[in-house]
Structure formats: structure tokens, C-alpha cells
Motif scaffolding. Structure first.
Motif, short mmCIF file in Angstrom:
data_model
loop_
_atom_site.label_atom_id
_atom_site.label_comp_id
_atom_site.label_asym_id
_atom_site.label_seq_id
_atom_site.Cartn_x
_atom_site.Cartn_y
_atom_site.Cartn_z
N MET A 46 50.46 71.78 70.69
CA MET A 46 50.25 70.54 69.65
C MET A 46 52.09 71.06 68.50
N ALA A 47 52.12 72.22 68.35
CA ALA A 47 53.20 72.98 67.85
C ALA A 47 54.99 72.42 68.35
N GLU A 48 54.42 72.96 69.65
CA GLU A 48 55.30 72.65 70.76
C GLU A 48 55.61 71.39 71.29
N ALA A 49 54.63 70.59 70.97
CA ALA A 49 54.82 69.10 71.18
C ALA A 49 55.49 68.03 70.45
N HIS A 50 55.24 68.61 69.24
CA HIS A 50 56.19 68.55 67.75
C HIS A 50 58.07 68.77 67.89
N ALA A 52 58.90 69.46 69.85
CA ALA A 52 59.56 68.68 71.48
C ALA A 52 60.16 67.17 71.12
N LEU A 53 59.09 66.78 70.26
CA LEU A 53 59.21 65.64 69.75
C LEU A 53 60.57 65.22 68.86
N ARG A 54 60.94 66.40 67.79
CA ARG A 54 61.87 66.45 67.09
C ARG A 54 63.17 66.47 68.01
N SER A 136 57.71 63.99 78.94
CA SER A 136 56.44 63.50 78.67
C SER A 136 57.05 62.93 77.16
N VAL A 137 57.04 63.16 76.24
CA VAL A 137 57.31 63.21 74.66
C VAL A 137 58.15 61.69 75.11
#
Length: 186
Positions: A46-50, A52-54, A136-137
Motif C-alpha cells: 500500500m505504501a508503494e502504491a501511494h 506510485a499514485l504520487r 495500474s494506478v
């Protein structure tokens, strides 16, 4: 694999910070990982997805939480990271179809993290392909905004096409093959 020692704690801290920065609050930010198998590794993902979203600078669809975009992005990443846009979008659409179906749980976290549904959730591996995660994001945000057409025909299930026809597909209607996956409904 799981994140050992201090790096796992750092991932949880980053996840809590992500919740604070998005006004979701620490409890909500970590609740997606709490109580689920692979929770520590899920918190790291989840931290890595955050991050990537940023990095993608994608605007969150109106009324959609950052957590939901992150969870859907992780589901797309782990289930279809080697696929093109159509394959990634198809996995996102199955997830959203389940969310809209009354037979499935009513939240993104519950749909994705429901035991026995998506194998990656048991023990998420480290993100190895950041480009695929960023893609994916973008797919997740577009799917949640309603900008992606559902080419699966309303599918609720899928599997890797290389598996042929697993026993669990008996009684289901095959709807489509998109990329490396076959899609079904009941």
C-alpha cells in the motif's frame, strides 16, 4: 516476500503518513492491511502504491478515496502486471463488477481482500516493476471514474488462460478472453 525488521515498520509509518496526508487518518489508512493474512506485506505494498499514485500525479475521481485507488491498482498490478491496457482494465472491471454485485462485500477492501479470491493478498511480493505499478494506478483511477468500458461483459470471475478450464468454472458462462485471462459470469 514479507518485509523484515525495520523496513516493514517504515512501510507502516509511510502508510500512516499517507492516511494523514489524504485526510483519511491513520486508522483508515492502515485498516486495509489490519487483520488480513499478509497484513505487514500488504501495508508495504500500500505504501508503494501511494508512492506510485504520487508519481503519476493522477487526480482522484470525485468521491473516491486514495485507499480505494491504491487497492484497485495493487489488484490490477498483481493480477495483470504483464498485460497491456486492455488486460489491466479487464481485471479492474471484474473487481468493480463484484463491488456492484450484492453477493459480494460492499467495500473495495473487502472485495479485494476477501479470503480465497485474489491469491496475491495472502502474501504480496515486493513491487518489482514500477512502470507496471504506475500504469495500474492510472487504470485504477480511470476505472473508478467510469472512464473505462467493461469489455468483459460484466464478468465476476477470471483466471489465467494458460490454466485451461479449472474445475471451479463448471456452471459458469465464459464471456471473453482478454490478454492472458479468461472471464466468466454466473
Amino acid at each position: 516476500g514479507t518485509v523484515p525488521g525495520r523496513s516493514g515498520n517504515l512501510a507502516i509509518i509511510l502508510l500512516v503518513l499517507a492516511g494523514i496526508l489524504t485526510a483519511a487518518g491513520p486508522a483508515q489508512a492502515t485498516s486495509a492491511a489490519a487483520g488480513y493474512p499478509g497484513g505487514r506485506a500488504l501495508a508495504a505494498a500500500m505504501a508503494e502504491a501511494h508512492e506510485a499514485l504520487r508519481q503519476t500525479d493522477v487526480a482522484l475521481p470525485h468521491g473516491v478515496s486514495e485507499r480505494d485507488v491504491q487497492l484497485l491498482a495493487l489488484n490490477v498490478y498483481y493480477e495483470a502486471r504483464g498485460e497491456g491496457l486492455a488486460g489491466k482494465a479487464a481485471v479492474a472491471n471484474v473487481t468493480l463488477n463484484r463491488l456492484r454485485d450484492q453477493r459480494w462485500p460492499s467495500t473495495m477492501a473487502e472485495v479485494i481482500l476477501q479470503p480465497g479470491q485474489f491469491s496475491w493478498t495472502r502474501k504480496p511480493s515486493r513491487i518489482a516493476d514500477w512502470e507496471a505499478l504506475r500504469a495500474s494506478v492510472v487504470v485504477a483511477a480511470k476505472a473508478l471514474s467510469g472512464a473505462l468500458r467493461d469489455r468483459t461483459g460484466g464478468a465476476l470471475y477470471f483466471h489465467a488462460a494458460r490454466l485451461g478450464a479449472p474445475d471451479w468454472t463448471r456452471g459458469l458462462t465464459r464471456l471473453a478472453r482478454i490478454g492472458a485471462h479468461t472471464f466468466y459470469s454466473d
